[in-house]
Design a protein around this motif. Structure first.
Motif, short mmCIF file in Angstrom:
data_model
loop_
_atom_site.label_atom_id
_atom_site.label_comp_id
_atom_site.label_asym_id
_atom_site.label_seq_id
_atom_site.Cartn_x
_atom_site.Cartn_y
_atom_site.Cartn_z
N GLY A 1 0.78 -1.24 0.00
CA GLY A 1 0.00 0.00 0.00
C GLY A 1 0.81 1.28 0.00
O GLY A 1 0.25 2.36 0.20
N THR A 2 2.12 1.20 -0.27
CA THR A 2 2.96 2.40 -0.23
C THR A 2 3.30 2.95 -1.61
O THR A 2 3.92 4.01 -1.71
CB THR A 2 4.26 2.11 0.54
N LEU A 3 2.94 2.23 -2.68
CA LEU A 3 3.31 2.67 -4.02
C LEU A 3 2.47 3.87 -4.45
O LEU A 3 1.25 3.79 -4.52
CB LEU A 3 3.14 1.52 -5.02
N THR A 4 3.15 4.96 -4.74
CA THR A 4 2.48 6.15 -5.26
C THR A 4 2.75 6.26 -6.75
O THR A 4 3.66 5.63 -7.29
CB THR A 4 2.97 7.42 -4.55
N GLU A 5 1.96 7.11 -7.41
CA GLU A 5 2.17 7.32 -8.83
C GLU A 5 3.55 7.89 -9.09
O GLU A 5 4.26 7.46 -10.00
CB GLU A 5 1.08 8.26 -9.36
N ALA A 6 3.97 8.85 -8.26
CA ALA A 6 5.29 9.46 -8.44
C ALA A 6 6.40 8.43 -8.25
O ALA A 6 7.39 8.41 -8.99
CB ALA A 6 5.47 10.62 -7.45
N GLU A 7 6.25 7.57 -7.25
CA GLU A 7 7.27 6.56 -6.98
C GLU A 7 7.35 5.56 -8.13
O GLU A 7 8.44 5.14 -8.53
CB GLU A 7 6.96 5.83 -5.67
N PHE A 8 6.21 5.18 -8.68
CA PHE A 8 6.21 4.24 -9.80
C PHE A 8 6.99 4.82 -10.98
O PHE A 8 7.85 4.13 -11.56
CB PHE A 8 4.78 3.93 -10.23
N TYR A 9 6.71 6.05 -11.33
CA TYR A 9 7.39 6.62 -12.50
C TYR A 9 8.86 6.91 -12.22
O TYR A 9 9.69 6.88 -13.13
CB TYR A 9 6.65 7.87 -12.98
N ARG A 10 9.20 7.13 -10.95
CA ARG A 10 10.63 7.26 -10.61
C ARG A 10 11.35 5.94 -10.84
O ARG A 10 12.42 5.89 -11.45
CB ARG A 10 10.79 7.68 -9.15
N ILE A 11 10.74 4.84 -10.37
CA ILE A 11 11.36 3.53 -10.56
C ILE A 11 11.40 3.17 -12.04
O ILE A 11 12.38 2.58 -12.52
CB ILE A 11 10.57 2.46 -9.77
N LEU A 12 10.35 3.54 -12.79
CA LEU A 12 10.25 3.17 -14.19
C LEU A 12 11.31 3.85 -15.06
O LEU A 12 11.52 3.45 -16.21
CB LEU A 12 8.84 3.49 -14.71
N ARG A 13 12.01 4.84 -14.52
CA ARG A 13 13.07 5.48 -15.31
C ARG A 13 14.13 4.48 -15.76
O ARG A 13 14.87 4.72 -16.71
CB ARG A 13 13.73 6.60 -14.49
N ALA A 14 14.20 3.35 -15.07
CA ALA A 14 15.18 2.32 -15.44
C ALA A 14 14.97 1.82 -16.85
O ALA A 14 15.88 1.26 -17.47
CB ALA A 14 15.10 1.16 -14.45
N ARG A 15 13.76 2.03 -17.41
CA ARG A 15 13.49 1.54 -18.76
C ARG A 15 14.38 2.22 -19.80
O ARG A 15 14.58 1.68 -20.89
CB ARG A 15 12.02 1.75 -19.12
#
Length: 754
Positions: free
Chosen positions: A694-708
């Motif tokens: 329950g801690t995943l935020t939209e901002a956090e997701f897109y920060r992690i997704l930068r790895a793409r």
């Protein structure tokens, strides 16, 4: 007199490929004593190599891996340090290190820089005094498997500290590649002021990792880079991927590696490269064939050269090339693929009299192993393959085949034998499965050499590979001890394992769990177990979309009995078909959370006329209280959906989820199987963990997704999209940007053609 040094190494993972055989034998041939440690028997170790039990050095059954790459390199990092402590004077070498000339170093400090203009120390070749302070410090550091390495980037250390503070310390197996390898070695070498004892680049790494493909080129290019300082030469096992994907697992003709094999009398066709990490190359398919002998191997259509060569190398099989066209007709003259196929086999040591071209039906004979790769049931219609059962694919045979959903292959193989899923891939949005079928009966029954024989069918079908005697019901019953329970019908099963006050409900395919995962566990079993969460695993025996009244009845019963109310938090998880089910059956627990990756909303054709996939499920009933996932999931507290907006069918389903509780997270250009892409990038675990707790935020997701941005597939898709839109200049700029930071074969070739 030069000091005589002994070298030692470790192997985990079954038989050696020719690359390991070459490296081990090079030390023997140079007169340098070499010991191979292992924890199991290895059948094809070159003569002269000393064998020792790894438990003499490190007694354990916990062979930890780098989980993101499924690699035992992490355990090797641990083992080598303990070997240096236990064996004074011994030098460690990786199994991909070749003896260019004997190592006669007087100093117990033997190590080398691995990159030009860099202080990074590699550990493929490593010697340290057994009683040294640096060894003691490294052993002490590795004792804490949740340690936060001081040499990692500041941002990553902060992330690990936050995770530890929340009670979820990051295990070393989830940390970056090399954390117990070159990264740790470099740190402690600098800390102990030993940089002046490190050998220069030419000693072990005259061809550094970025230039590793040089070993696949002609010898002159390599030899001019070697110097008088070069002793143990790192050949880089990462070359296995290139060899497996583009060279049939064999060294290119005229290459440096081919010359080394000839020098040391190693036959590569007898020990081909079969895989790298999680990737299994075609030659590795023979490892799924649990037959003691294969007198005849047949290839239908000519797409299994590597399998044929591996079969000859392993069993001395006769090779039948079945020259039949895509409609099942016998051609009047040899097809274009026949001559180069024969030349490939001949040039790799297969004798001419072991190769037989079958171009008329009367010449068919029963084969113990038949390959039908990219052929009938996948690219072409299935009927011709069915006609070949009997004259070619006899009782007890193994059939390696690619099949497309909707081809009718599954019903056919269900009647003919037991199938095991080996891998899957996507082709234009359709899933293609590579399977091995163990045909019912015993070899020798039925038609042979064109004659019909009568025999009773075998009492039980032969298993495809390994020990398949343990059914899912037996496995589930074992897992459910300690207060858990199981429920099972013909097509579905439930497994409940109690642990904590968070419950994760997962939806998975039984076929994948039983044939594709070594541990035969539902998706996320170990991951959920590590968090201390309870688990309810719902398994489907096939592509059912869980549209069975029995499944709905179980969820009704769990809801009515108050089962879900016993947990502080309930999360439903699934991907694709499982994503549909996670959203749909969350209705049994209002207020739950949902994580769905590339889900369908329904397969009711009146609601989703745009859906052209999954024909096998179109006839199922998607009505009822758990039918339309987009509507049912409205009772959830939060529905988190990961999807690729450029996959039109996926986007069409996601557009139907319109509730205020829906969080749509876009993962552009990663496709329908984006979960696999996220896993390959190493970011699926933190995204899933954040969503489930329950801690995943939209901002956090897109920060992690930068790895793409560094992910090869994403780069390729983005580059191709720019070209398709006519933005050639933009594509060139992007291509140059990518290639200055690494390699991307697709982009490199496309740029060259522009």
């Amino acid at each position: 007199m030069a000091r005589q040094r002994e070298v030692g190494t470790l192997w985990i993972g079954g038989s050696l490929s020719w690359l390991e055989q070459l490296c081990l034998k090079s030390f023997v041939d140079q007169g340098q004593k070499i010991t191979l440690f292992s924890y199991e028997d290895i059948p094809n170790v070159p003569d002269g190599v000393i064998r020792r039990d790894g438990r003499e050095i490190y007694d354990t059954d916990d062979f930890i891996k780098y989980e993101k790459k499924d690699s035992f390199a992490l355990f090797a990092d641990l083992f080598r340090i303990h070997m240096l402590r236990a064996c004074p004077g011994m030098i460690w070498v990786d199994t991909d290190v070749y003896c260019h000339r004997p190592m006669t170093y007087d100093d117990d400090h033997v190590m080398g820089f691995e990159l030009p203009d860099s202080r990074r120390v590699n550990n493929a070749v490593l010697g340290l005094p057994a009683d040294s302070a640096i060894l003691s410090d490294m052993i002490a550091f590795m004792e804490d498997r949740h340690a936060i390495p001081p040499f990692l980037k500041k941002s990553l250390r902060e992330e690990y500290r936050n995770a530890a503070a929340e009670g979820h310390p990051v295990h070393v197996s989830q940390q970056p590649w090399g954390v117990w390898g070159p990264m740790m070695i470099t740190h402690f070498v600098a800390e102990h002021r030993l940089l002046d004892r490190v050998q220069p680049l030419p000693a072990f790494y005259p061809i550094p990792f970025p230039d590793r493909l040089t070993f696949l080129k002609r010898s002159a290019l390599v030899e001019r880079l070697l110097t008088s300082d070069t002793t143990a030469l790192h050949l880089w096992a990462s070359n296995k991927r290139e060899l497996g994907l583009r060279h049939a697992g064999l060294p290119p003709k005229g290459s440096y590696l081919a010359d080394l094999l000839a020098r040391h009398d190693i036959r590569p066709e007898a020990a081909p490269i079969t895989g790298r990490g999680k990737r299994v190359f075609d030659a590795g398919l023979v490892n799924a064939v649990n037959l003691a002998e294969v007198p005849v191997m047949a290839d239908i259509g000519g797409n299994a050269q590597s399998v044929a060569l591996a079969a000859w190398g392993r069993w001395s099989s006769q090779i039948d090339l079945v020259d039949i066209d895509h409609k099942g007709n016998w051609p009047g003259q040899a097809s274009d693929w026949v001559a180069p196929y024969r030349e490939f086999l001949l040039s790799n040591g297969v004798p001419d009299d072991a190769i037989r071209v079958v171009s008329v039906a009367k010449d068919l004979r029963q084969a113990s192993l038949v390959a039908n790769l990219s052929g009938f049931g996948d690219v072409n219609r299935l009927a011709p393959l069915e006609a070949l059962f009997g004259p070619l694919i006899g009782p007890g045979a193994r059939l390696l085949t690619d099949i497309r959903k909707g081809s009718g292959a599954y019903p056919l193989f269900r009647s003919k034998g037991e199938r095991q899923l080996l891998s899957t891939r996507s082709d234009n949005g359709l899933e293609i499965a590579r399977v091995i079928v163990a045909v019912h009966g015993q070899p020798g029954q039925g038609r042979e050499q064109g004659k019909d024989k009568t025999a009773a069918p075998a009492a039980e079908p032969a298993p495809a590979s390994g020990d398949n005697s343990q059914t899912w019901g037996a496995i589930a019953a074992t897992l459910a001890t300690g207060g858990g329970w199981t429920r099972e019908s013909a097509d579905h099963s439930f497994l409940y394992i109690p642990r904590g006050d968070t419950l994760v409900v997962t939806f998975d395919n039984l076929d994948i769990a039983m044939t594709k995962r070594e541990d035969r566990r539902p998706w996320g079993f170990s991951f959920i177990e590590k968090q201390g969460w309870s688990m309810l695993g719902v398994m489907a025996n096939g592509w059912t979309w869980y549209r069975d009244a029995w499944v709905s009845d179980q969820f009704d019963d769990l809801a009515a009995s108050g089962f879900f109310k016993g947990f502080r938090r309930v999360v439903f998880y699934g991907a694709s078909m499982g994503g549909y089910a996670a959203c749909a059956f969350s209705g049994a627990c209002p207020g739950a959370s949902v994580l769905a990756i590339s889900p369908q909303s329904t397969l009711d054709r009146s609601l989703v006329p745009f859906e052209t996939r999954y024909r096998t499920a179109w006839g199922r009933d998607f009505s009822g209280p758990y039918g339309d996932a987009a509507q049912v999931s409205g009772a959830a507290e939060r529905v988190t959906i990961l999807f690729d907006p450029y996959e039109p069918l996926d986007a069409g389903h996601v557009a139907r989820f319109t509730g205020a509780n829906v969080l749509k997270l876009r993962a552009p250009l990663l496709g329908h199987r984006l979960g696999s892409s996220l896993q390959q990038m190493g970011i699926l675990a933190p995204i899933t963990l954040g969503a489930l707790n329950g801690t995943l935020t939209e901002a956090e997701f897109y920060r992690i997704l930068r790895a793409r941005k560094g992910f090869t597939r994403y780069q390729k898709e983005l580059f191709q999209r720019a070209l398709d839109k006519g933005h050639v200049t933009l594509a060139r700029r992007m291509g140059r940007f990518v290639l200055t930071r690494g390699d991307n074969r697709h982009i490199r070739k496309k740029l060259a053609a522009l």
